[in-house]
Design a protein around this motif. Sequence first.
Motif, short mmCIF file in Angstrom:
data_model
loop_
_atom_site.label_atom_id
_atom_site.label_comp_id
_atom_site.label_asym_id
_atom_site.label_seq_id
_atom_site.Cartn_x
_atom_site.Cartn_y
_atom_site.Cartn_z
N SER A 102 24.09 -32.05 22.12
CA SER A 102 22.84 -32.92 22.28
C SER A 102 21.77 -32.15 22.38
CB SER A 102 22.87 -34.04 23.40
OG SER A 102 23.99 -34.83 22.81
N LEU A 103 20.58 -32.23 21.73
CA LEU A 103 19.49 -31.67 21.94
C LEU A 103 18.25 -32.72 22.31
CD1 LEU A 103 19.34 -29.70 18.57
CD2 LEU A 103 20.06 -28.80 20.77
N ASP A 104 17.26 -32.05 23.25
CA ASP A 104 16.05 -32.90 23.56
C ASP A 104 14.81 -32.79 22.63
OD1 ASP A 104 15.04 -30.70 24.08
OD2 ASP A 104 15.29 -30.67 26.20
N ALA A 105 13.58 -33.23 22.93
CA ALA A 105 12.78 -33.38 21.79
C ALA A 105 12.33 -31.82 21.93
CB ALA A 105 11.46 -34.10 22.38
N ALA A 106 12.29 -30.85 22.91
CA ALA A 106 12.18 -29.60 22.61
C ALA A 106 13.21 -28.60 22.10
CB ALA A 106 11.66 -29.18 23.90
N ASN A 107 14.03 -29.48 21.38
CA ASN A 107 15.19 -28.34 20.68
C ASN A 107 16.19 -27.79 21.68
OD1 ASN A 107 16.24 -28.36 18.10
ND2 ASN A 107 15.79 -26.16 17.98
N ARG A 108 16.16 -28.22 22.76
CA ARG A 108 16.94 -27.44 24.00
C ARG A 108 18.14 -28.35 24.17
NH1 ARG A 108 11.79 -27.51 26.63
NH2 ARG A 108 12.35 -29.28 27.52
N LEU A 109 19.36 -27.50 24.28
CA LEU A 109 20.56 -27.95 24.36
C LEU A 109 20.54 -28.82 25.93
CD1 LEU A 109 23.11 -25.33 23.33
CD2 LEU A 109 23.13 -27.39 22.61
N SER A 110 20.91 -30.09 25.74
CA SER A 110 20.91 -31.04 26.91
C SER A 110 22.48 -31.29 27.45
CB SER A 110 20.17 -32.20 26.69
OG SER A 110 20.56 -32.94 25.74
N ALA A 111 23.31 -31.25 26.46
CA ALA A 111 24.59 -31.37 26.84
C ALA A 111 25.66 -30.88 25.62
CB ALA A 111 25.07 -33.26 26.80
N VAL A 112 26.51 -30.51 25.87
CA VAL A 112 27.86 -29.86 25.25
C VAL A 112 28.88 -30.39 25.54
CG1 VAL A 112 26.52 -27.98 24.62
CG2 VAL A 112 27.73 -27.77 26.42
N SER A 113 30.00 -30.54 24.31
CA SER A 113 31.43 -31.09 24.75
C SER A 113 32.21 -29.95 25.19
CB SER A 113 31.74 -31.81 23.79
OG SER A 113 32.30 -31.08 22.58
N ASP A 114 33.35 -30.23 26.04
CA ASP A 114 34.14 -29.25 26.40
C ASP A 114 34.77 -28.53 25.08
OD1 ASP A 114 33.73 -30.00 28.98
OD2 ASP A 114 35.81 -31.05 29.01
#
Length: 790
Positions: free
Chosen positions: A243-255
């Motif tokens: 998942s990416l936030d509005a600033a295109n930063r990774l906010s979550a990744v799956s295992d």
Amino acid sequence: MMHSVENRFIAIICGAMFVFVAPLLALFLTISSERVARERLQNIELLMEASGEALGKPIWDFDQQGIDRIARSLMNATEIRAVTVRDAGGNILAQLPVGGIAGTTANRSLKTAIAFDSIDGVKEVGALEVVVPTPGILSRFSKDEWTVLAILLFAVTIVFAAAFVGNRFTVIRPLMRLTAAIEATRRLGSRHRVDWTSDDEMGALAANFNEMQDRLEREETELKIAHDRATEIYNLTPAMLFSLDAANRLSAVSDYWLLATGYAREEVIGRNFTDFIDPLWHEAYRLRAKTTAIDNDNISEVTLPFRKADGEFMTVLILETETTHGGELSLSVMTDVTALKQAESRNHAQAITDHLTGLLNRQGFESALDDAIRNADACGMQLACLFIDLDRFKWINDNFGHAAGDAVLRRTVELIRTTLGADDVMSRLGGDEFAILVAATDVAALASEIGERIVAALREPMPIAGNELSVSASVGVSVYPTHAANASDLLLNADMAMYARKRDGKNGLRIFDASMLDTARERHEIEQCIEAGLKEDRFEAWLQPIVGLGDGQIVGFEALMRLDHPEKGLMPPGKIIGIAEETGTIGRIGDRVLDKAIRHLAAISKLDGTQNTYLAINFSPLQFELSLPHKLAALLLKHHISPQRIVIEITEAVLMLDNPEVHAVLKQLNEFGCRIALDDFGTGYSSLSYLNRFPVDIVKVDQSFTRSLSSGTADVRRKSRMLIKGIRTISHQMGCTVVAEGIETKEQWQLLRKLGVDNGQGYLFSRPMPIDGMLALLENDSEAKAANPA
């Protein structure tokens, strides 16, 4: 503490009193004061009137004591401040208080006349003037009236206080509890309830609030459970989710994402996603939102290389969707498509490559042609396209098999490559067609040189499967931008030039010129005329008589195809037949002409002296299908024509095909009773062998030999006579009838008869004509004879 709701309530009550109660109270005071003032004034006026009547006699009698007594009695009255009694002359008879009161705005003066009823009638004997105060609004009321007003104000105050207290206990108190519950819920996070029960609306509001709190608490519990479950699914799903936030930063990744990429979660959370992408692909990733999936406009997709933790790149397909309306968070799935892309590359290479020769196929060549034109424009160079077609490849394929044909194609590629430069592009467009791209500043000369080398290289026989096989090539050349403005026109014009070379005799090179467009346009017009002619049934069978050269009697007719266009008139049959054979419409045309020709023979057979005449019909090589004998038999049966009266005219081209199917059809027609005529005899390569190999009944001498009999050169005339005599001798020895074509003069007729030729046809006897004209000609000469040449 006063709350805003209570403040607003007090403001509303005060406003209502100010707007409604105060004006009513003021109106009440005004009306009441005016009434009191009016009553008091009326009382004073009555008192003055009574006093005036009482003063009449004392004044008439000059009774000063009576006047003073009455004046004092007036002063004792309420609201009278001064009394003045005057006689008729205006002299003061009595004045209380002594000296009078000065007139002010707070007092007012009332006057009335004093009259006396004497013997002589009513006489005015003086005037009475009293001074009374001008009362204010409040001073006009009596004590009772002030008591009523006080009671009214007290009642209003009681109502106001009751409303305030009632609002405090019935509205403000539950609202304060509701506000406290909401504030506690906001601060503490737990769901607080309102401790309030009543049967009114506030009780219903509190009950609904408590019910809402219970439902929200349940939903929060369910949401938490769902969130835990979603998080578990997010991490356990065997897919690279992130998942990416509005600033295109990774906010979550799956295992699984971490497992596939080799990163740790703390290494990637908060980092910009483009940190993991090659800088050359940043722009493609930025524009991913414009590349949407087909079925869902909210899903963007992009394929790009992704750098793993070990530094290696894998090709990934990213599908991204926004999870909130504002685009503050997105959910993406990343799929490793490295193997798929490699397979696609292999498939693409196979899709644009010819499997037999390893060259580019048509699809690959068209792509290369587009690239070559762009490069030529960028470098300011010219581009030439060479279109190559092998002339005898079909014959080799049919006679030596496809394996030999494939070997010829591979050998052809080897020979052509020896004539090309390293940067020249070669492709196999299909079958025996090849194309070459050459780029240079003066490309026309270079392309012509290469084309000539190719033609020369393919003239040499090829050793294939123990046989020396000869092929030749027809080459067409077109140049960009001289001859074409785009890729498709360049290839089309080269193809057009190649066909022009084929029509001129094959085995050579031809450069495109504008006249070929006229030829192509004319060909297209003829194709349209053919289709229109078939649709509107314009194709006709014209007849030309064949006469016996000995007696001039008509022995048969040749059916000739004609197309009478409503605008163009009679169109050249040679061009129509050639194009019809190329487009495949010759079979439909042949069926129409065959049907009408046999119908015309049936009409002619009704005339006297024509029952034994025959009908010669020309057939294209493409018409020799296994169904031809059945079609012909059905037509003959329909029109009651004997098969012996039908002559099938074939050319040497039909026999050169050496096709087993053609042989079978000719054999069936011969067994059916039809005769076979060999047309244009003597102009082919091995005509004499055909007389022995095929069931030929009639040999037709080509008209070129007939014309040579009237040549101005003696040697040509001599050789022509020898050739015709030889053909006649061989044909008669083999039991064949000889027919000479193209007889236009009596001299030719006489010579051919002396040479022993049996029959002839030509303009001397009759031009080809439609059935109506032929019937008219035959009816005028029922014996069907022409003038004797002797």
